[in-house]
Design a protein around this motif. Sequence first.
Motif, PDB file in Angstrom:
ATOM      1  N   ALA A 240     -10.427 -41.593 -29.555  1.00 49.47           N
ATOM      2  CA  ALA A 240     -10.666 -42.840 -28.828  1.00 49.47           C
ATOM      3  C   ALA A 240     -12.076 -43.337 -29.140  1.00 49.47           C
ATOM      4  O   ALA A 240     -12.979 -42.540 -29.404  1.00 49.47           O
ATOM      5  CB  ALA A 240     -10.507 -42.610 -27.331  1.00 49.47           C
TER       6      ALA A 240
ATOM      7  N   GLY B 223     -13.768 -44.358 -19.635  1.00 44.85           N
ATOM      8  CA  GLY B 223     -12.682 -43.529 -19.120  1.00 44.85           C
ATOM      9  C   GLY B 223     -13.192 -42.379 -18.264  1.00 44.85           C
ATOM     10  O   GLY B 223     -12.628 -42.083 -17.207  1.00 44.85           O
TER      11      GLY B 223
ATOM     12  N   TYR C 101      -5.015 -51.035 -25.317  1.00 45.95           N
ATOM     13  CA  TYR C 101      -5.252 -49.903 -24.419  1.00 45.95           C
ATOM     14  C   TYR C 101      -6.353 -50.186 -23.407  1.00 45.95           C
ATOM     15  O   TYR C 101      -6.459 -49.514 -22.389  1.00 45.95           O
ATOM     16  CB  TYR C 101      -5.563 -48.621 -25.191  1.00 45.95           C
TER      17      TYR C 101
ATOM     18  N   TRP D   1      -5.594 -43.706 -22.288  1.00 48.03           N
ATOM     19  CA  TRP D   1      -6.263 -42.709 -23.119  1.00 48.03           C
ATOM     20  C   TRP D   1      -5.367 -42.274 -24.270  1.00 48.03           C
ATOM     21  O   TRP D   1      -5.809 -42.152 -25.411  1.00 48.03           O
ATOM     22  CB  TRP D   1      -6.645 -41.500 -22.264  1.00 48.03           C
TER      23      TRP D   1
ATOM     24  N   ARG E  71      -4.375 -42.314 -17.932  1.00 43.09           N
ATOM     25  CA  ARG E  71      -3.769 -41.393 -18.901  1.00 43.09           C
ATOM     26  C   ARG E  71      -3.027 -42.148 -19.999  1.00 43.09           C
ATOM     27  O   ARG E  71      -3.103 -41.795 -21.173  1.00 43.09           O
ATOM     28  CB  ARG E  71      -2.826 -40.425 -18.172  1.00 43.09           C
TER      29      ARG E  71
ATOM     30  N   VAL F 214     -14.205 -43.766 -24.214  1.00 48.06           N
ATOM     31  CA  VAL F 214     -14.427 -42.430 -23.663  1.00 48.06           C
ATOM     32  C   VAL F 214     -15.408 -42.486 -22.498  1.00 48.06           C
ATOM     33  O   VAL F 214     -15.169 -41.903 -21.433  1.00 48.06           O
ATOM     34  CB  VAL F 214     -14.928 -41.459 -24.760  1.00 48.06           C
TER      35      VAL F 214
ATOM     36  N   ASN G  12      -6.119 -42.963 -28.305  1.00 48.40           N
ATOM     37  CA  ASN G  12      -6.125 -41.882 -29.296  1.00 48.40           C
ATOM     38  C   ASN G  12      -5.109 -42.136 -30.401  1.00 48.40           C
ATOM     39  O   ASN G  12      -5.368 -41.846 -31.565  1.00 48.40           O
ATOM     40  CB  ASN G  12      -5.834 -40.540 -28.628  1.00 48.40           C
TER      41      ASN G  12
ATOM     42  N   LEU H 197      -7.062 -49.334 -18.975  1.00 46.23           N
ATOM     43  CA  LEU H 197      -8.324 -48.917 -18.371  1.00 46.23           C
ATOM     44  C   LEU H 197      -8.748 -49.898 -17.281  1.00 46.23           C
ATOM     45  O   LEU H 197      -9.192 -49.488 -16.205  1.00 46.23           O
ATOM     46  CB  LEU H 197      -9.411 -48.800 -19.436  1.00 46.23           C
TER      47      LEU H 197
END
Length: 89
Positions: A63, A71, A4, A52, A49, A68, A56, A8
Amino acid sequence: MPPYALQLLIALALAGLTFLVSYPLRLGSGGSLDALDAFLLVFALVNLRLGWAAANQVNGGRAPTWFVVLGLLTAALVTWAMIRALTPR
């Protein structure tokens, strides 16, 4: 690197790219908007999105703190750049 984190980084790269490129779109007789920046920033928000949601899902609904913080900073950068791009000049 967690999977993930790539989303980002893509969002950050797209938001940063808006400082280097532009395509002004004239609005009548007044000013112009930066259409290319707005287009790139929409993709930055989509990547943020997706990242994120993945962060999660992998961590049981929460997260990691570093994600966080980064982000939220990325979201603030995208918001500022979008306002800058869509404000007529």
